[in-house]
Each structure stands twice: as structure tokens, then as C-alpha cells.
Design a protein around this motif. Structure first.
Motif, PDB file in Angstrom:
ATOM      1  N   LYS A  73      28.845  36.319  32.640  1.00  0.00           N
ATOM      2  CA  LYS A  73      28.141  36.687  33.863  1.00  0.00           C
ATOM      3  C   LYS A  73      29.057  36.390  35.049  1.00  0.00           C
ATOM      4  O   LYS A  73      29.790  35.413  35.042  1.00  0.00           O
ATOM      5  CB  LYS A  73      26.857  35.873  34.002  1.00  0.00           C
ATOM      6  CG  LYS A  73      25.810  36.209  32.958  1.00  0.00           C
ATOM      7  CD  LYS A  73      24.558  35.398  33.196  1.00  0.00           C
ATOM      8  CE  LYS A  73      23.437  35.757  32.274  1.00  0.00           C
ATOM      9  NZ  LYS A  73      23.737  35.808  30.872  1.00  0.00           N
ATOM     10  N   ALA A  74      28.983  37.230  36.053  1.00  0.00           N
ATOM     11  CA  ALA A  74      29.772  37.016  37.276  1.00  0.00           C
ATOM     12  C   ALA A  74      29.078  35.948  38.106  1.00  0.00           C
ATOM     13  O   ALA A  74      27.921  36.086  38.470  1.00  0.00           O
ATOM     14  CB  ALA A  74      29.891  38.312  38.070  1.00  0.00           C
ATOM     15  N   LEU A  75      29.794  34.882  38.369  1.00  0.00           N
ATOM     16  CA  LEU A  75      29.251  33.781  39.159  1.00  0.00           C
ATOM     17  C   LEU A  75      30.137  33.552  40.368  1.00  0.00           C
ATOM     18  O   LEU A  75      31.357  33.653  40.273  1.00  0.00           O
ATOM     19  CB  LEU A  75      29.217  32.494  38.322  1.00  0.00           C
ATOM     20  CG  LEU A  75      28.446  32.538  37.013  1.00  0.00           C
ATOM     21  CD1 LEU A  75      28.684  31.250  36.234  1.00  0.00           C
ATOM     22  CD2 LEU A  75      26.968  32.744  37.281  1.00  0.00           C
ATOM     23  N   GLU A  76      29.521  33.230  41.474  1.00  0.00           N
ATOM     24  CA  GLU A  76      30.299  32.824  42.632  1.00  0.00           C
ATOM     25  C   GLU A  76      30.533  31.320  42.489  1.00  0.00           C
ATOM     26  O   GLU A  76      29.593  30.544  42.496  1.00  0.00           O
ATOM     27  CB  GLU A  76      29.550  33.127  43.929  1.00  0.00           C
ATOM     28  CG  GLU A  76      29.466  34.607  44.222  1.00  0.00           C
ATOM     29  CD  GLU A  76      28.902  34.879  45.591  1.00  0.00           C
ATOM     30  OE1 GLU A  76      29.410  34.311  46.572  1.00  0.00           O
ATOM     31  OE2 GLU A  76      27.944  35.656  45.664  1.00  0.00           O
ATOM     32  N   ARG A  85      35.860  32.243  39.024  1.00  0.00           N
ATOM     33  CA  ARG A  85      35.679  33.406  39.895  1.00  0.00           C
ATOM     34  C   ARG A  85      36.197  34.706  39.277  1.00  0.00           C
ATOM     35  O   ARG A  85      36.139  35.749  39.904  1.00  0.00           O
ATOM     36  CB  ARG A  85      36.398  33.179  41.221  1.00  0.00           C
ATOM     37  CG  ARG A  85      35.811  32.077  42.048  1.00  0.00           C
ATOM     38  CD  ARG A  85      36.634  31.850  43.320  1.00  0.00           C
ATOM     39  NE  ARG A  85      36.079  30.789  44.123  1.00  0.00           N
ATOM     40  CZ  ARG A  85      36.366  29.502  44.001  1.00  0.00           C
ATOM     41  NH1 ARG A  85      37.215  29.119  43.073  1.00  0.00           N
ATOM     42  NH2 ARG A  85      35.817  28.603  44.774  1.00  0.00           N
ATOM     43  N   TRP A  88      33.647  37.659  38.791  1.00  0.00           N
ATOM     44  CA  TRP A  88      33.160  37.998  40.129  1.00  0.00           C
ATOM     45  C   TRP A  88      34.245  38.775  40.887  1.00  0.00           C
ATOM     46  O   TRP A  88      33.969  39.776  41.531  1.00  0.00           O
ATOM     47  CB  TRP A  88      32.772  36.725  40.886  1.00  0.00           C
ATOM     48  CG  TRP A  88      32.220  36.988  42.252  1.00  0.00           C
ATOM     49  CD1 TRP A  88      30.947  37.357  42.568  1.00  0.00           C
ATOM     50  CD2 TRP A  88      32.939  36.912  43.487  1.00  0.00           C
ATOM     51  NE1 TRP A  88      30.828  37.520  43.926  1.00  0.00           N
ATOM     52  CE2 TRP A  88      32.036  37.248  44.516  1.00  0.00           C
ATOM     53  CE3 TRP A  88      34.244  36.596  43.823  1.00  0.00           C
ATOM     54  CZ2 TRP A  88      32.405  37.277  45.853  1.00  0.00           C
ATOM     55  CZ3 TRP A  88      34.607  36.625  45.157  1.00  0.00           C
ATOM     56  CH2 TRP A  88      33.692  36.963  46.150  1.00  0.00           C
ATOM     57  N   LEU A  89      35.500  38.327  40.765  1.00  0.00           N
ATOM     58  CA  LEU A  89      36.619  39.019  41.404  1.00  0.00           C
ATOM     59  C   LEU A  89      36.772  40.434  40.846  1.00  0.00           C
ATOM     60  O   LEU A  89      36.982  41.393  41.595  1.00  0.00           O
ATOM     61  CB  LEU A  89      37.915  38.230  41.211  1.00  0.00           C
ATOM     62  CG  LEU A  89      39.189  38.852  41.780  1.00  0.00           C
ATOM     63  CD1 LEU A  89      39.076  39.045  43.284  1.00  0.00           C
ATOM     64  CD2 LEU A  89      40.385  37.988  41.430  1.00  0.00           C
ATOM     65  N   LYS A  91      34.413  42.322  39.598  1.00  0.00           N
ATOM     66  CA  LYS A  91      33.312  43.128  40.153  1.00  0.00           C
ATOM     67  C   LYS A  91      33.580  43.508  41.612  1.00  0.00           C
ATOM     68  O   LYS A  91      33.316  44.628  42.033  1.00  0.00           O
ATOM     69  CB  LYS A  91      31.987  42.395  40.017  1.00  0.00           C
ATOM     70  CG  LYS A  91      31.474  42.383  38.589  1.00  0.00           C
ATOM     71  CD  LYS A  91      30.108  41.763  38.508  1.00  0.00           C
ATOM     72  CE  LYS A  91      29.532  41.889  37.133  1.00  0.00           C
ATOM     73  NZ  LYS A  91      28.990  43.209  36.840  1.00  0.00           N
ATOM     74  N   MET A  92      34.126  42.581  42.382  1.00  0.00           N
ATOM     75  CA  MET A  92      34.414  42.864  43.789  1.00  0.00           C
ATOM     76  C   MET A  92      35.530  43.915  43.923  1.00  0.00           C
ATOM     77  O   MET A  92      35.414  44.853  44.711  1.00  0.00           O
ATOM     78  CB  MET A  92      34.806  41.584  44.532  1.00  0.00           C
ATOM     79  CG  MET A  92      33.683  40.576  44.683  1.00  0.00           C
ATOM     80  SD  MET A  92      32.241  41.237  45.542  1.00  0.00           S
ATOM     81  CE  MET A  92      32.952  41.619  47.127  1.00  0.00           C
ATOM     82  N   PRO A 129      28.613  42.425  48.186  1.00  0.00           N
ATOM     83  CA  PRO A 129      28.982  42.210  46.786  1.00  0.00           C
ATOM     84  C   PRO A 129      28.034  42.942  45.857  1.00  0.00           C
ATOM     85  O   PRO A 129      26.855  43.117  46.170  1.00  0.00           O
ATOM     86  CB  PRO A 129      28.835  40.687  46.608  1.00  0.00           C
ATOM     87  CG  PRO A 129      28.686  40.118  47.961  1.00  0.00           C
ATOM     88  CD  PRO A 129      28.259  41.208  48.871  1.00  0.00           C
ATOM     89  N   THR A 131      25.617  43.561  42.616  1.00  0.00           N
ATOM     90  CA  THR A 131      24.683  42.693  41.919  1.00  0.00           C
ATOM     91  C   THR A 131      25.153  42.506  40.496  1.00  0.00           C
ATOM     92  O   THR A 131      25.702  43.431  39.894  1.00  0.00           O
ATOM     93  CB  THR A 131      23.256  43.278  41.938  1.00  0.00           C
ATOM     94  OG1 THR A 131      23.318  44.581  41.372  1.00  0.00           O
ATOM     95  CG2 THR A 131      22.725  43.350  43.354  1.00  0.00           C
ATOM     96  N   ALA A 132      24.955  41.340  39.964  1.00  0.00           N
ATOM     97  CA  ALA A 132      25.350  41.049  38.591  1.00  0.00           C
ATOM     98  C   ALA A 132      24.408  41.776  37.647  1.00  0.00           C
ATOM     99  O   ALA A 132      23.223  41.900  37.904  1.00  0.00           O
ATOM    100  CB  ALA A 132      25.319  39.553  38.331  1.00  0.00           C
TER     101      ALA A 132
END
Length: 133
Positions: A73-76, A85, A88-89, A91-92, A129, A131-132
Motif C-alpha cells: 500500500k502507498a503510505l505517506e 515512501r 507513494w513516490l 503513484k505521485m 495526490p 488515492t491509494a
């Protein structure tokens, strides 16, 4: 992971894939992050990983597959966290390029984490950003 990044860059150069410079930079960083995640988090149950690059008429897709069943899962990460990260990176970077990314289960019970980017940079992409999933 520099080896994966260099191998993908060299492959795309040999195949003369017409990716814009900023798209190529984003793709190589995504490959590096996905390979690093697979090595760090799946190596015990999946000592081998596969990097797959697919090129369409106007898009390019990088996928990293392993045999570990855990779906990331993408987490900040918090300000003091050293890691955490990577997804999350990914996905961004994907959202900024106007692409898409996801995690899919494989027939072997593992997973493939992939990102698909347009070959030409997008203008006016999303500013918030993603959404996960």
C-alpha cells in the motif's frame, strides 16, 4: 537499484523508444523504486523478481513481479522516517505524468506492481495526490 535502471535505459535506447526525456526519467525512477521494494520486502519468499517493459503506440509500462503474496500500500511516511515512501513516490510520479499504476495478483500467487506512462509528457496534470487503491 542502479542495475535495473541502467538495463531498462539501455534496452529502451537500443529499441529507439520515443519517450520524452522527463517521461524516461520518471520511468527509470519508478523502475528503481519498484525493484528496491521487491528486494527489500519480498526477497525472503521470492528470491527472484521479474522486470517487464511493454511499449505501446503512445505509452510505456514497467512492471515488477515477485512471488510474495503481500499486496503493498502507498503510505505517506512521517518526516523522521528513513524509508517507506517508495510506492507513494511511484503513484505521485505516475499521476504527474498522466499515467496509471496498480498492483495485480499473478497466477503464481505473487503480485505485479506496474506503472504505465504516456510517451509524451502531459500538460495540466492532477495537482493533488492520487488515492491509494
Amino acid at each position: 537499484m542502479p542495475q535495473a535502471r541502467h538495463a531498462v535505459r539501455d534496452l529502451l535506447a537500443r529499441q529507439r523508444v520515443p519517450a520524452a526525456g522527463e517521461v524516461m526519467d520518471a520511468l527509470l525512477l519508478i523502475v528503481s523504486e519498484l525493484v528496491t521494494n521487491a528486494v527489500q520486502h519480498a526477497a525472503l519468499l521470492s528470491p527472484e523478481i521479474t522486470v517487464e517493459i511493454t511499449v505501446g503506440a503512445d505509452w510505456i509500462r514497467a512492471a515488477v513481479e515477485d512471488d510474495h503474496p503481500y499486496r503493498p500500500k502507498a503510505l505517506e511516511a512521517g518526516e523522521g522516517d528513513i524509508g517507506g515512501r517508495g510506492l507513494w513516490l511511484v503513484k505521485m510520479l505516475t499521476a504527474e505524468a498522466g499515467g496509471k499504476c496498480d498492483v495485480e495478483h499473478t497466477a503464481s500467487g505473487g503480485k505485479a506492481v506496474w506503472a504505465e506512462l504516456p510517451l509524451a509528457p502531459q500538460t495540466g496534470g492532477p495537482t493533488s495526490p492520487p488515492t491509494a487503491r
